[in-house]
Motif scaffolding. Sequence first.
Motif, PDB file in Angstrom:
ATOM      1  N   GLY A  64       0.809  -1.212   0.000  1.00  0.00           N
ATOM      2  CA  GLY A  64       0.000   0.000   0.000  1.00  0.00           C
ATOM      3  C   GLY A  64       0.840   1.258   0.000  1.00  0.00           C
ATOM      4  O   GLY A  64       1.935   1.297   0.561  1.00  0.00           O
ATOM      5  N   GLY A  65       0.326   2.290  -0.641  1.00  0.00           N
ATOM      6  CA  GLY A  65       1.041   3.560  -0.697  1.00  0.00           C
ATOM      7  C   GLY A  65       1.316   4.127   0.684  1.00  0.00           C
ATOM      8  O   GLY A  65       0.414   4.248   1.516  1.00  0.00           O
ATOM      9  N   GLY A  66       2.575   4.439   0.965  1.00  0.00           N
ATOM     10  CA  GLY A  66       2.980   4.965   2.264  1.00  0.00           C
ATOM     11  C   GLY A  66       3.492   3.917   3.214  1.00  0.00           C
ATOM     12  O   GLY A  66       4.021   4.253   4.279  1.00  0.00           O
ATOM     13  N   THR A  67       3.363   2.627   2.878  1.00  0.00           N
ATOM     14  CA  THR A  67       3.921   1.586   3.756  1.00  0.00           C
ATOM     15  C   THR A  67       5.427   1.507   3.570  1.00  0.00           C
ATOM     16  O   THR A  67       5.952   1.672   2.478  1.00  0.00           O
ATOM     17  CB  THR A  67       3.298   0.215   3.474  1.00  0.00           C
ATOM     18  N   TRP A  68       6.101   1.220   4.668  1.00  0.00           N
ATOM     19  CA  TRP A  68       7.567   1.152   4.680  1.00  0.00           C
ATOM     20  C   TRP A  68       7.984   0.021   5.624  1.00  0.00           C
ATOM     21  O   TRP A  68       8.405   0.257   6.749  1.00  0.00           O
ATOM     22  CB  TRP A  68       8.116   2.497   5.124  1.00  0.00           C
ATOM     23  N   PRO A  69       7.803  -1.230   5.205  1.00  0.00           N
ATOM     24  CA  PRO A  69       8.210  -2.353   6.044  1.00  0.00           C
ATOM     25  C   PRO A  69       9.728  -2.511   6.048  1.00  0.00           C
ATOM     26  O   PRO A  69      10.392  -2.195   5.050  1.00  0.00           O
ATOM     27  CB  PRO A  69       7.535  -3.546   5.378  1.00  0.00           C
ATOM     28  N   ALA A  70      10.229  -3.025   7.158  1.00  0.00           N
ATOM     29  CA  ALA A  70      11.676  -3.209   7.265  1.00  0.00           C
ATOM     30  C   ALA A  70      12.008  -4.416   8.116  1.00  0.00           C
ATOM     31  O   ALA A  70      11.316  -4.733   9.086  1.00  0.00           O
ATOM     32  CB  ALA A  70      12.331  -1.956   7.864  1.00  0.00           C
ATOM     33  N   ILE A  71      13.080  -5.087   7.714  1.00  0.00           N
ATOM     34  CA  ILE A  71      13.736  -6.147   8.482  1.00  0.00           C
ATOM     35  C   ILE A  71      15.163  -5.657   8.650  1.00  0.00           C
ATOM     36  O   ILE A  71      15.903  -5.570   7.672  1.00  0.00           O
ATOM     37  CB  ILE A  71      13.690  -7.482   7.729  1.00  0.00           C
ATOM     38  N   TRP A  72      15.574  -5.316   9.871  1.00  0.00           N
ATOM     39  CA  TRP A  72      16.843  -4.619  10.010  1.00  0.00           C
ATOM     40  C   TRP A  72      17.437  -4.873  11.383  1.00  0.00           C
ATOM     41  O   TRP A  72      16.847  -5.564  12.212  1.00  0.00           O
ATOM     42  CB  TRP A  72      16.688  -3.141   9.710  1.00  0.00           C
ATOM     43  N   MET A  73      18.650  -4.321  11.611  1.00  0.00           N
ATOM     44  CA  MET A  73      19.382  -4.597  12.830  1.00  0.00           C
ATOM     45  C   MET A  73      20.063  -3.342  13.351  1.00  0.00           C
ATOM     46  O   MET A  73      20.557  -2.514  12.569  1.00  0.00           O
ATOM     47  CB  MET A  73      20.434  -5.687  12.592  1.00  0.00           C
ATOM     48  N   LEU A  74      20.070  -3.212  14.679  1.00  0.00           N
ATOM     49  CA  LEU A  74      20.806  -2.155  15.370  1.00  0.00           C
ATOM     50  C   LEU A  74      21.622  -2.785  16.500  1.00  0.00           C
ATOM     51  O   LEU A  74      21.260  -3.862  16.994  1.00  0.00           O
ATOM     52  CB  LEU A  74      19.845  -1.124  15.971  1.00  0.00           C
ATOM     53  N   PRO A  75      22.685  -2.120  16.945  1.00  0.00           N
ATOM     54  CA  PRO A  75      23.462  -2.661  18.060  1.00  0.00           C
ATOM     55  C   PRO A  75      22.609  -2.813  19.322  1.00  0.00           C
ATOM     56  O   PRO A  75      21.754  -1.964  19.612  1.00  0.00           O
ATOM     57  CB  PRO A  75      24.569  -1.628  18.264  1.00  0.00           C
ATOM     58  N   THR A  76      22.846  -3.866  20.071  1.00  0.00           N
ATOM     59  CA  THR A  76      22.137  -4.035  21.334  1.00  0.00           C
ATOM     60  C   THR A  76      22.516  -2.945  22.323  1.00  0.00           C
ATOM     61  O   THR A  76      21.748  -2.632  23.232  1.00  0.00           O
ATOM     62  CB  THR A  76      22.443  -5.406  21.947  1.00  0.00           C
ATOM     63  N   ALA A  77      23.706  -2.363  22.157  1.00  0.00           N
ATOM     64  CA  ALA A  77      24.175  -1.294  23.044  1.00  0.00           C
ATOM     65  C   ALA A  77      24.302   0.011  22.259  1.00  0.00           C
ATOM     66  O   ALA A  77      25.311   0.707  22.358  1.00  0.00           O
ATOM     67  CB  ALA A  77      25.500  -1.676  23.681  1.00  0.00           C
ATOM     68  N   LEU A  78      23.268   0.343  21.485  1.00  0.00           N
ATOM     69  CA  LEU A  78      23.299   1.556  20.671  1.00  0.00           C
ATOM     70  C   LEU A  78      23.384   2.804  21.545  1.00  0.00           C
ATOM     71  O   LEU A  78      22.566   3.003  22.443  1.00  0.00           O
ATOM     72  CB  LEU A  78      22.043   1.621  19.805  1.00  0.00           C
ATOM     73  N   THR A  79      24.377   3.645  21.277  1.00  0.00           N
ATOM     74  CA  THR A  79      24.501   4.921  21.984  1.00  0.00           C
ATOM     75  C   THR A  79      24.663   6.090  21.031  1.00  0.00           C
ATOM     76  O   THR A  79      24.349   7.224  21.389  1.00  0.00           O
ATOM     77  CB  THR A  79      25.704   4.907  22.950  1.00  0.00           C
ATOM     78  N   ASP A  80      25.149   5.832  19.820  1.00  0.00           N
ATOM     79  CA  ASP A  80      25.467   6.934  18.909  1.00  0.00           C
ATOM     80  C   ASP A  80      25.214   6.500  17.473  1.00  0.00           C
ATOM     81  O   ASP A  80      26.043   5.855  16.844  1.00  0.00           O
ATOM     82  CB  ASP A  80      26.935   7.344  19.095  1.00  0.00           C
TER      83      ASP A  80
END
Length: 266
Positions: free
Chosen positions: A123-139
């Motif tokens: 659908g228009g405007g949908t933005w699904p994602a499968i992604w990763m960030l650090p478990t200890a994200l600070t910056d």
Amino acid sequence: MRTLLISLAFAAVAPVALAQEMPGHSLVWADEFDRDGAPDPAKWSFDTHANKTGWYNEERQYYSADRGENARVEDGHLIIEARKERLEHAADFGGQDYTSARMVSREGWTYGVIEVRAKLPCGGGTWPAIWMLPTALTDWPLDGEIDIMEHVGNRPGVVLGTVHTGAYNHVAGTQRGGEVTVADACDAFHVYQANWTETGIGFAIDGREFYRFDNDGGGDKATWPFDQPFELILNIAVGGGLGGAVDDAAFPQRMEIDWVRVWRKD
């Protein structure tokens, strides 16, 4: 989470191993979504931290927690559903017109093959994602980001794979990534995969690699922050800098996930 530097035809690259068994690898974490109801709280949490301050990239959704309308397991599939809410209920959702869910794995991993078998919304405007960030994200972006799959409903079938680092990120317009067209991405399940090792990250669909980001070996966190544990995130954003114009008539929209598997090299 913006992307696009290299574009390939989906059928142009050869398949590699994936799925039930992976030679030379051991399965270290998985969710087969074989129990109807709420997602397994031992494996997943819900990220709602920016509901009061507004989500990044000018996104327009409210991320709920433990709300079956937005995240549930049905018939062996995890359903993440973005919904257009009734105007009189907007105050219940931080003033936002749309609700969705953003689920985060309770474990993180350093290196491995991460696979998610999913069918995407269009659908228009949908933005699904499968992604990763650090478990200890600070910056962010110095700590890094791995976007295994992003899809923009206003560009049906175009799948993106990207990394963001201190040196390479969408704020500076230097992000590193690729795109591939999967004509039936919204009608059929495909396996979205990241093969992450000490030397690089390969992005693949159904075992066909379409982009690779190599470790330059310089020991600089700005170009390679990918030597620490990262957690997996599953979500549908609405609108925003990448999602674009929203078609209210298209909602509700769902991402269906058959399974998630994480493999570690023996």
